[in-house]
Write an enzyme that holds these catalytic residues in place. Structure first.
Site: not given
Length: 72
Positions: A22-23, A26
Site C-alpha cells: 500500500h505504502e 503511494h
C-alpha cells in the site's frame, strides 16, 4: 512500520504484506502522475484516488502472489 502492542507478542506491520505494498504504491503513483511531481494528487478527490489505487494494489498483490505471504 507500525508495531501493534495490544497483542502478546507484539505484531509488526511489516509482516503484513498489504501494508508495504500500500505504502509503496503511494510512492509509485505520486511519481507516475502529474509529470513526477504528484501535485495533481493534492486535492481531496485526487487524494481519494491515490488511496483507492493503493488499497487495490494491497488487495491484488497477496491474491496474485500468495508465496509473498510466507514469512522468511
Amino acid at each position: 512500520m507500525f508495531i501493534w502492542t495490544l497483542t502478546t507478542p507484539n505484531r509488526d506491520g511489516v509482516f503484513d504484506t498489504s501494508i508495504p505494498v500500500h505504502e509503496n504504491t503511494h510512492g509509485l503513483t505520486n511519481r507516475l502522475t502529474g509529470g513526477g511531481t504528484g501535485r495533481c494528487l493534492q486535492t481531496t478527490e485526487a487524494g481519494g484516488m491515490g488511496e483507492g489505487w493503493s488499497d487495490a494494489m494491497a488487495e491484488y498483490v497477496p491474491l496474485s502472489f500468495p508465496l509473498l505471504l510466507i514469512p522468511l
